[in-house]
Design an enzyme around this catalytic site. Structure first.
Site, PDB file in Angstrom:
ATOM      1  N   GLY A   1     -22.611 -23.459 -10.960  1.00 27.68           N
ATOM      2  CA  GLY A   1     -23.261 -22.315 -10.316  1.00 27.68           C
ATOM      3  C   GLY A   1     -23.848 -22.587  -8.937  1.00 27.68           C
ATOM      4  O   GLY A   1     -23.923 -21.917  -8.058  1.00 27.68           O
TER       5      GLY A   1
ATOM      6  N   HIS B   1     -20.090 -35.212 -30.184  1.00 24.77           N
ATOM      7  CA  HIS B   1     -20.662 -36.134 -29.538  1.00 24.77           C
ATOM      8  C   HIS B   1     -20.806 -37.273 -30.318  1.00 24.77           C
ATOM      9  O   HIS B   1     -21.581 -36.917 -31.263  1.00 24.77           O
ATOM     10  CB  HIS B   1     -21.658 -35.853 -28.455  1.00 24.77           C
ATOM     11  CG  HIS B   1     -21.879 -37.005 -27.316  1.00 24.77           C
ATOM     12  ND1 HIS B   1     -22.245 -38.227 -27.681  1.00 24.77           N
ATOM     13  CD2 HIS B   1     -21.339 -37.210 -26.314  1.00 24.77           C
ATOM     14  CE1 HIS B   1     -22.308 -39.140 -26.668  1.00 24.77           C
ATOM     15  NE2 HIS B   1     -21.779 -38.171 -25.807  1.00 24.77           N
TER      16      HIS B   1
ATOM     17  N   ARG C   1     -14.084 -39.560 -27.960  1.00 25.29           N
ATOM     18  CA  ARG C   1     -15.078 -38.915 -28.776  1.00 25.29           C
ATOM     19  C   ARG C   1     -14.839 -38.464 -29.968  1.00 25.29           C
ATOM     20  O   ARG C   1     -15.412 -38.709 -31.113  1.00 25.29           O
ATOM     21  CB  ARG C   1     -15.906 -37.880 -27.739  1.00 25.29           C
ATOM     22  CG  ARG C   1     -16.720 -38.315 -26.663  1.00 25.29           C
ATOM     23  CD  ARG C   1     -17.077 -37.267 -25.895  1.00 25.29           C
ATOM     24  NE  ARG C   1     -18.138 -37.658 -24.715  1.00 25.29           N
ATOM     25  CZ  ARG C   1     -18.693 -37.014 -24.060  1.00 25.29           C
ATOM     26  NH1 ARG C   1     -18.515 -35.785 -23.853  1.00 25.29           N
ATOM     27  NH2 ARG C   1     -19.384 -37.893 -22.997  1.00 25.29           N
TER      28      ARG C   1
ATOM     29  N   GLU D   1     -18.529 -25.123 -17.625  1.00 27.11           N
ATOM     30  CA  GLU D   1     -18.312 -25.072 -19.224  1.00 27.11           C
ATOM     31  C   GLU D   1     -18.006 -23.819 -19.687  1.00 27.11           C
ATOM     32  O   GLU D   1     -17.450 -23.564 -20.817  1.00 27.11           O
ATOM     33  CB  GLU D   1     -19.533 -25.588 -19.829  1.00 27.11           C
ATOM     34  CG  GLU D   1     -19.268 -25.847 -21.274  1.00 27.11           C
ATOM     35  CD  GLU D   1     -20.455 -26.646 -21.990  1.00 27.11           C
ATOM     36  OE1 GLU D   1     -21.392 -27.057 -21.311  1.00 27.11           O
ATOM     37  OE2 GLU D   1     -20.515 -26.612 -23.202  1.00 27.11           O
TER      38      GLU D   1
END
Lengths: 641, 260
Positions: free
Chosen positions: A48, A269, A333, A428
């Site tokens: 943003g 994660h 991950r 995201e």
């Protein structure tokens, strides 16, 4: 359920020419006409802030909104490890094509090739831009930029700023934004939370926000609205996301017609600090970069009671090195996370709650010396010690996977526009570039790619044809109705007057989501979730207590609306996971795995994006699809052995 | 239910309650049992849960990342900004720093430049006004040259980073007897002035940022409390650096504008 096919508007041509050609063929808004267009940007994280700054520089009239007290608080700031850039400064064979290839493969072949290639193309520009802004990336003794390697890659292409890369990049984007605020091209609204997206005749024309201090609800009109509002990991309650991260902006856009894509793609994660008690408020991530030097292990036997130091080498299982000799501790991950779950489920977990695995630096300290390890990871070690009271220089860290990032989000086409014309989604909050699994150091890259180098071009193409068209005035009934509806919602929360706090319901919802739509899913659990979530929500709506009033800072009130949206999202996540009868990346269905326990994709039936259309409250969403074709990276079973 | 030697302690929380900016405000006292593994803010979360259940309004306080990096949190704990532990933001403070039976006094950051919004939440927006005045390098998107074109000596880059580590929490202002914002301002000025990229605007930036700072905040009289309170341990040397640059800037900016 009729499934329609979505058009991603990917341009023609070879993969490496698409973006270049498209930039030339897009319509432009001439410099003097840009000031005739109003653009609203919601969210001031990496995506943003970089978008608002860049659009302001171009001459558009920009209004930027954040619910924080200052743009610099956005959760991008917490990213530790780094940002990928295909610079090949290390001369180890990196290229745009290799970054593209690694990202498509790492995403388990569920991302859109053309978007990923564009991301790789602009990655090097981001490093240049950030450096020019004064971002203090790590340097070598010659004064040039340093790189490190990261999970899912065999080259060193990650630029970093100690363990605070996200902070430094956000400060860079924030300073660019504040420069435009100072220049008058961006009007900044802090402590303003988006509570509705407004459309007229199917076109986005503005938003409704609530001032979090005065409670005032105001409409804002524009020719285009950009959502850069982050991911929805807090649907799990416990995640590494900041406390205020939420899905509300994206969800309210969804309710206004924006399709929501792949909500079941959530990333765990692998290196977080395990929970220590029941009322823990959030989980803390330790940068994945630690896996460069730390060795992951658990004891060979179940219920081991000795301290780590007392367990001899021969009785330790370095399970990632054993199972994946080529990538070892640097497997992607999702692979690292599932393997940790497997050994903990076997009863080989470590720590007082037996809910973690060791991440051991003793070999690295012996090899490189304490000073070197401290210079690389000192702040992370300090952070760990502060939280756990244990010294990782002396005893191995304990880590366990936690929700960290969400690959799903608002569906966008190649222009980053949602299914609502004039409404864009970047960073995201959209679904676009990471497929079913995001590689490390790629979130910062995508947020800044979208904000600095993609949206400023594509948004012009959308606006060029609308020259002379005024923005819808905020006196229009579409705005007054939206304001009234937001105010009515506020009153409803304040008058429910039940017995339990919003946090209580959020925590309970989080348990359902983690147990059934977490690291591993199965049909039975997902069906359970589809029955448990609506019944908990019913109780929430009847029995929540939101104290205080609407005309002042009221944090319970803010949370009530956000948690309500999480309820609806959680249901859609379960439905999406249930209809995706395959395993891929962060979506692991127990029924679909290889004999070695790896994700088993079904490319014949599921090489597509699932994008869900809102059909009104209480109705099931409609599943649409965008077919994914892989012309440049051959579909293959991922293997990191 | 613990990571190591956790125990349950009972503490008395004496906390500032204030309904709004114009309310006088007062202290209220609460008792709370808590495991030493919990963070300080999780202790407040628990207290708020019980206040909510009793039908009272929870204590307003701000926090977001709870990892010590976003700078959203910050309260005075027993008279110290961010509490007793060095190099620690409020959200990183854990209850193992306290003993059974402790009374803990919790107040908002107090400074003329930071009016109280409600309870423990304050308005720190003047810090943004300082950044807006020049805390940036003017480079439009797309105008950057290759990142390795200009080598930056490692020492300079590291020092710039030490300054850039500032999280903008405002503890420096809250800790200062004069409510001065010198450490915050000098951290940004130092960060940019130490890098080659920051040279073109070095003098105008310094003068403009310092002058906006002085509109909102008090003057520095070298107490050093700001450094003691800083969760990122930003050095007082940056204040000296800024002061020196400010004097030079006054001369240079006049010369640059043809007045001298």
């Amino acid at each position: 359920m009729a499934e329609n096919i979505l058009d991603s508007k990917v341009p023609e041509g070879s993969i490496s020419d698409k973006w270049e050609n498209h930039k030339f063929s897009m319509n432009l808004v001439n410099p003097n006409n840009k000031r005739k267009f109003d653009i609203i940007v919601v969210g001031t994280g990496l995506a943003g802030a970089s978008a608002a700054a860049s659009l302001g520089e171009l001459g558009y009239r920009v209004k930027a909104f954040t619910f924080h007290d200052t743009p610099r608080r956005a959760h991008s700031i917490a990213a530790q490890g780094g940002i990928n850039g295909a610079k090949n400064y290390t001369n180890d064979g990196d290229s745009v094509h290799r970054l593209f290839y690694d990202t498509v493969k790492g995403g388990d072949f569920r991302s859109r090739e053309a978007n990923v290639h564009r991301l790789a193309e602009v990655s090097a520009n981001i490093i240049d831009q950030a450096t020019a802004q004064g971002v203090p990336f790590a340097r070598d003794y010659g004064g040039l930029l340093d790189n490190r390697s990261f999970g899912g890659a065999q080259v060193s292409r990650t630029f970093y700023a100690r363990g605070q890369t996200g902070q430094q990049l956000l400060i860079g984007a924030y300073s660019a934004l504040m420069r435009q605020v100072s220049a008058g091209s961006v009007e900044l609204h802090t402590r303003s939370e988006l509570l509705d997206v407004v459309t007229k005749d199917g076109q986005a024309c503005g938003i409704v926000v609530r001032d979090l201090l005065s409670g005032e609800v105001t409409p804002h009109s524009a020719h285009a609205v950009v959502l850069a509002t982050g991911g929805y990991g807090n649907v799990y309650f416990l995640s590494t996301n900041a406390m205020m991260c939420n899905v509300t902006a994206a969800w309210r856009a969804h309710r206004k017609g924006a399709f929501f894509a792949n909500p079941c793609y959530t990333q765990i994660h692998p290196t977080c600090i395990p929970a220590s008690d029941d009322f823990q408020s959030k989980l803390t991530l330790m940068s994945e970069s630690l896996r460069n030097d730390g060795r992951i292990w658990v004891p060979n036997i179940e219920g081991e009671s000795r301290r780590a130091a007392d367990i001899p080498e021969s009785e330790r299982d370095y399970y990632l090195e054993r199972k994946y000799p080529a990538f070892g501790n640097l497997v992607p991950r999702d692979v690292a996370s599932r393997n940790a779950k497997t050994v903990v489920d076997e009863g080989r977990g470590v720590g007082p709650l037996a809910n973690g695995v060791y991440l051991d630096f003793s070999a690295a300290i012996e090899r490189d010396g304490l000073d070197t390890i401290s210079a690389k990871y000192g702040n992370l070690f300090d952070m760990y010690q502060r939280i756990t009271g244990e010294n990782p220089y002396q005893t191995p860290m304990r880590i366990y996977p936690a929700i960290h990032y969400t690959m799903g989000g608002l569906w966008v086409d190649y222009h980053l526009m949602t299914t609502v014309p004039g409404l864009y989604s970047i960073g995201e909050s959209n679904f676009s570039d990471h497929g079913a699994n995001r590689l490390g150091a790629s979130a910062l890259m995508q947020g800044l790619a979208d904000g600095y180098f993609v949206l400023p071009y594509t948004i012009g193409d959308g606006l060029a044809g609308r020259l002379g068209e005024p923005a819808v005035p905020t006196s229009d009934p579409v705005f007054t109705q939206a304001v009234a509806s937001v105010e009515a919602d506020t009153q409803r929360w304040l008058s429910t007057n039940g017995t339990k706090s919003v946090d209580y319901y959020h925590r309970e919802l989080g348990r359902i989501v983690w147990d059934n739509i977490g690291m591993e899913r199965n049909k039975e659990g997902l069906e359970q979730a589809l029955s448990d979530i609506p019944s908990l929500r019913e109780e929430f709506l009847k029995n929540v207590r939101v104290p205080g009033s609407a005309d002042t800072l009221n944090q319970s009130l803010e949370k009530a609306g956000r948690v309500d949206d999480f309820f609806e999202l959680a249901e859609l996540m379960a439905r999406d996971a249930l209809t995706r009868d395959e395993s891929c990346g962060g979506h692991f269905r127990e029924e679909y795995q290889t004999p070695e326990g790896e994700a088993q994709r079904d490319d014949e039936n599921f090489a597509h994006v699932a994008a869900w259309e809102w059909n009104g409250a209480g109705n099931t969403q409609t599943r649409h699809r965008e077919e994914l074709t892989f012309e440049n990276v051959a579909l293959s079973q991922r293997s990191y052995k | 239910m613990s990571t190591g030697n956790a125990e349950i302690i009972n503490v008395t929380i004496k906390v500032w309650r204030q309904n709004g900016p114009s309310d006088d405000g007062h202290f209220e006292t609460y008792d709370q049992a808590i495991t030493t593994d919990a963070s300080f803010l999780e202790m407040l979360d628990l207290l708020n849960d019980s206040l909510n259940e009793q039908g009272s309004e929870p204590i307003a306080f701000e926090s977001d990342c709870r990892e010590g990096i976003c700078g959203t949190c910050g309260v005075m704990i027993n008279g110290r900004a961010h509490g007793p532990q060095k190099a620690t933001a409020t959200c990183q403070l854990h209850m193992r720093e306290f003993k059974d039976g402790d009374e803990i006094v919790v107040e908002p950051f107090r400074a003329a430049g930071f009016p109280v919004i409600r309870d423990l939440a304050v308005d720190r927006s003047p810090l943004d006004r300082i950044i807006e005045a020049g805390g940036y390098i003017s480079v439009n998107t797309g105008a950057a040259s290759d990142a390795n074109l200009t080598p930056v000596p490692k020492d300079a880059a590291d020092q710039a980073f030490d300054a850039a580590a500032c999280i903008g929490c405002g503890a420096c202002v809250a800790a200062c007897p004069n409510s001065a914002a010198q450490l915050f301002t000098s951290a940004k000025i130092g960060h940019l002035a130490l890098l080659p990229q920051g040279q073109a605007e070095r003098w105008s930036r310094t003068e403009e940022m310092v002058e906006v700072m002085e509109e909102f905040f008090g003057s520095c009289t070298n107490h050093g409390e700001c450094h003691e309170a800083c969760p990122k341990e930003i050095s007082l040397d940056f204040i000296a650096f800024m002061n020196r640059d400010y004097v030079k800037a006054k001369v240079k900016n006049r010369a640059l504008s043809g007045q001298a």
